[in-house]
Design a protein around this motif. Structure first.
Motif, PDB file in Angstrom:
ATOM      1  N   ASP A  21       5.521  -7.611   5.675  1.00 22.57           N
ATOM      2  CA  ASP A  21       5.900  -6.546   4.869  1.00 22.57           C
ATOM      3  C   ASP A  21       4.993  -5.419   5.089  1.00 22.57           C
ATOM      4  OD1 ASP A  21       7.046  -5.265   2.605  1.00 22.57           O
ATOM      5  OD2 ASP A  21       5.432  -5.933   1.372  1.00 22.57           O
ATOM      6  N   VAL A  22       5.336  -4.185   4.706  1.00 27.94           N
ATOM      7  CA  VAL A  22       4.390  -3.137   4.808  1.00 27.94           C
ATOM      8  C   VAL A  22       4.662  -2.278   3.445  1.00 27.94           C
ATOM      9  CG1 VAL A  22       6.181  -1.625   5.953  1.00 27.94           C
ATOM     10  CG2 VAL A  22       3.601  -1.419   6.407  1.00 27.94           C
ATOM     11  N   SER A  23       3.504  -1.500   3.296  1.00 27.37           N
ATOM     12  CA  SER A  23       3.596  -0.417   2.068  1.00 27.37           C
ATOM     13  C   SER A  23       4.611   0.752   2.507  1.00 27.37           C
ATOM     14  CB  SER A  23       2.268  -0.009   1.880  1.00 27.37           C
ATOM     15  OG  SER A  23       2.320   1.055   0.950  1.00 27.37           O
ATOM     16  N   SER A  24       5.257   1.141   1.323  1.00 23.96           N
ATOM     17  CA  SER A  24       6.096   2.201   1.629  1.00 23.96           C
ATOM     18  C   SER A  24       5.126   3.513   1.445  1.00 23.96           C
ATOM     19  CB  SER A  24       7.257   2.279   0.483  1.00 23.96           C
ATOM     20  OG  SER A  24       6.630   2.219  -0.687  1.00 23.96           O
ATOM     21  N   HIS A  25       3.874   3.665   1.330  1.00 23.54           N
ATOM     22  CA  HIS A  25       2.979   4.673   1.191  1.00 23.54           C
ATOM     23  C   HIS A  25       2.179   4.802   2.196  1.00 23.54           C
ATOM     24  CE1 HIS A  25       4.112   5.254  -3.128  1.00 23.54           C
ATOM     25  NE2 HIS A  25       3.757   3.815  -3.085  1.00 23.54           N
ATOM     26  N   LYS A  26       1.842   5.951   2.657  1.00 21.95           N
ATOM     27  CA  LYS A  26       0.841   6.233   3.944  1.00 21.95           C
ATOM     28  C   LYS A  26      -0.410   5.799   3.726  1.00 21.95           C
ATOM     29  CE  LYS A  26      -0.400  10.120   6.634  1.00 21.95           C
ATOM     30  NZ  LYS A  26      -1.114  11.189   6.400  1.00 21.95           N
ATOM     31  N   GLU A  27      -1.212   5.979   2.819  1.00 19.43           N
ATOM     32  CA  GLU A  27      -2.405   5.466   2.451  1.00 19.43           C
ATOM     33  C   GLU A  27      -2.845   5.833   1.088  1.00 19.43           C
ATOM     34  OE1 GLU A  27      -5.071   7.654   5.113  1.00 19.43           O
ATOM     35  OE2 GLU A  27      -4.489   9.617   4.160  1.00 19.43           O
ATOM     36  N   GLY A  28      -3.955   5.347   0.770  1.00 21.12           N
ATOM     37  CA  GLY A  28      -4.637   5.832  -0.725  1.00 21.12           C
ATOM     38  C   GLY A  28      -4.752   4.520  -1.471  1.00 21.12           C
ATOM     39  N   ALA A  29      -4.831   4.926  -2.821  1.00 24.67           N
ATOM     40  CA  ALA A  29      -4.903   4.125  -4.236  1.00 24.67           C
ATOM     41  C   ALA A  29      -3.835   3.135  -4.369  1.00 24.67           C
ATOM     42  CB  ALA A  29      -5.525   5.103  -5.198  1.00 24.67           C
ATOM     43  N   TYR A  30      -3.617   2.286  -3.498  1.00 26.00           N
ATOM     44  CA  TYR A  30      -2.532   1.280  -3.718  1.00 26.00           C
ATOM     45  C   TYR A  30      -3.298   0.060  -3.554  1.00 26.00           C
ATOM     46  CZ  TYR A  30       0.078   5.574  -3.260  1.00 26.00           C
ATOM     47  OH  TYR A  30       0.606   6.858  -3.560  1.00 26.00           O
ATOM     48  N   THR A  31      -3.834  -0.423  -4.424  1.00 28.73           N
ATOM     49  CA  THR A  31      -4.706  -1.902  -4.348  1.00 28.73           C
ATOM     50  C   THR A  31      -3.828  -3.112  -3.786  1.00 28.73           C
ATOM     51  OG1 THR A  31      -6.179  -1.156  -6.032  1.00 28.73           O
ATOM     52  CG2 THR A  31      -6.150  -3.502  -5.745  1.00 28.73           C
ATOM     53  N   GLY A  32      -4.244  -3.608  -2.811  1.00 28.56           N
ATOM     54  CA  GLY A  32      -3.553  -4.725  -2.458  1.00 28.56           C
ATOM     55  C   GLY A  32      -2.384  -4.275  -1.134  1.00 28.56           C
ATOM     56  N   GLU A  33      -2.094  -3.209  -1.112  1.00 25.40           N
ATOM     57  CA  GLU A  33      -1.135  -2.810  -0.062  1.00 25.40           C
ATOM     58  C   GLU A  33      -1.694  -2.775   1.440  1.00 25.40           C
ATOM     59  OE1 GLU A  33       2.181  -2.659  -0.707  1.00 25.40           O
ATOM     60  OE2 GLU A  33       2.423  -0.825  -2.130  1.00 25.40           O
ATOM     61  N   ILE A  34      -0.856  -3.082   2.322  1.00 24.52           N
ATOM     62  CA  ILE A  34      -1.284  -2.700   3.631  1.00 24.52           C
ATOM     63  C   ILE A  34      -0.316  -1.681   4.566  1.00 24.52           C
ATOM     64  CG2 ILE A  34      -1.348  -4.000   5.975  1.00 24.52           C
ATOM     65  CD1 ILE A  34      -2.900  -5.434   3.824  1.00 24.52           C
TER      66      ILE A  34
END
Ligand code: PEP
Length: 253
Positions: A68-81
């Motif tokens: 899986d991967v985050s749909s966001h680029k970077e930042g305050a998304y705890t637990g995301e890669i």
């Protein structure tokens, strides 16, 4: 000629030590396994084992993917890669839109599209899952459901971007249930998907797209399923957790 691909989705299984043992066994067995030159083997372990898996991959014959991967680029998304993080670890592939993400984490087609975009920005090839649930199959909605997943998740891409996409058709009623789609059912949907791609991007792009089958695929049924004209391999869950079964599937073309 499009690639044959067998990708193992480990899901949330194995401790670090067990993971090490499994990859070690796969590496050992690959030394004496005759893989077709056109067959790509991909291991998709849990995030914490990606680095170890990549280290093994450097001296073996498989590639590495995330689940899986985050749909966001970077930042305050705890637990995301993020895709940038996967890129910095030199990963080649990433599964997106698995039915378990859709079911338990509310992953919509729009989120799939955003994740695909993030991955492509970092030259990571998305393995995009689609497939209907049992009630949809029973009411003969499988073609509509799969079409909507593909159109909304992927058809914003240019033809050049789309040439990096791998599709996995996984009827949800066959995942982890022991129920497999018949080879004819798999072929029918795979041909439908290829035709959708041809209508949107042309025959050449469609002919070059690998479309994998997933759903209780095992050594005893892989040959028959992979023999179908539009089935280019498999996304394997349960059976990829045993080296001998995973490699038996990988040699079923
Ligand atoms: C999967 O989860 O992608 C899958 C195909 O699982 P299984 O092979 O266990 O049905």
């Amino acid at each position: 000629m499009r690639k044959h691909i067998v990708a193992g989705n480990w899901k949330m299984n194995k401790t670090f030590e067990q993971a090490d043992d499994l990859i070690n066994e796969i590496v050992e067995k690959l030394e004496t396994t005759e893989l077709d030159r056109n067959t790509l083997l991909i291991l998709c372990p849990p995030f914490p084992y990606l680095e170890m898996t990549s280290d093994y991959a450097n001296d073996s014959y498989f590639m590495v993917g995330a689940q899986d991967v985050s749909s966001h680029k970077e930042g305050a998304y705890t637990g995301e890669i993020s895709a940038a993080m996967l890129d910095s670890m030199d990963l080649d592939y990433c599964i997106v839109g698995h039915s378990e993400r859709r079911q338990y984490h509310g992953e919509s087609n729009a989120m799939v599209a955003a994740k695909v975009d993030q991955l492509l920005k970092h030259d990571i090839k998305p393995i995009v899952c689609c497939g209907e649930v049992l009630a949809e199959r029973e009411s003969e909605k499988q073609f509509d459901v799969v079409k909507q997943q593909i159109v909304e998740g992927l058809f914003h891409l240019s033809a050049e971007q789309f040439s990096n996409i791998v599709i996995a058709y996984e009827p949800v009623w066959a995942i982890g249930t022991g129920k497999t789609a018949t080879p004819e059912q798999a072929q029918e949907i795979h041909a439908f998907i290829r035709n959708l791609i041809a209508e949107k991007y042309g025959k050449e792009v469609a002919d070059n797209t690998s479309i994998l089958y997933g759903g209780s695929c095992k050594p005893s049924n892989a040959k028959e399923i992979f023999a179908q004209a539009d089935v280019d391999g498999g996304l394997i869950g349960g059976a990829c957790l045993k080296a001998v079964d995973f490699l038996a599937i990988a040699t079923s073309f």
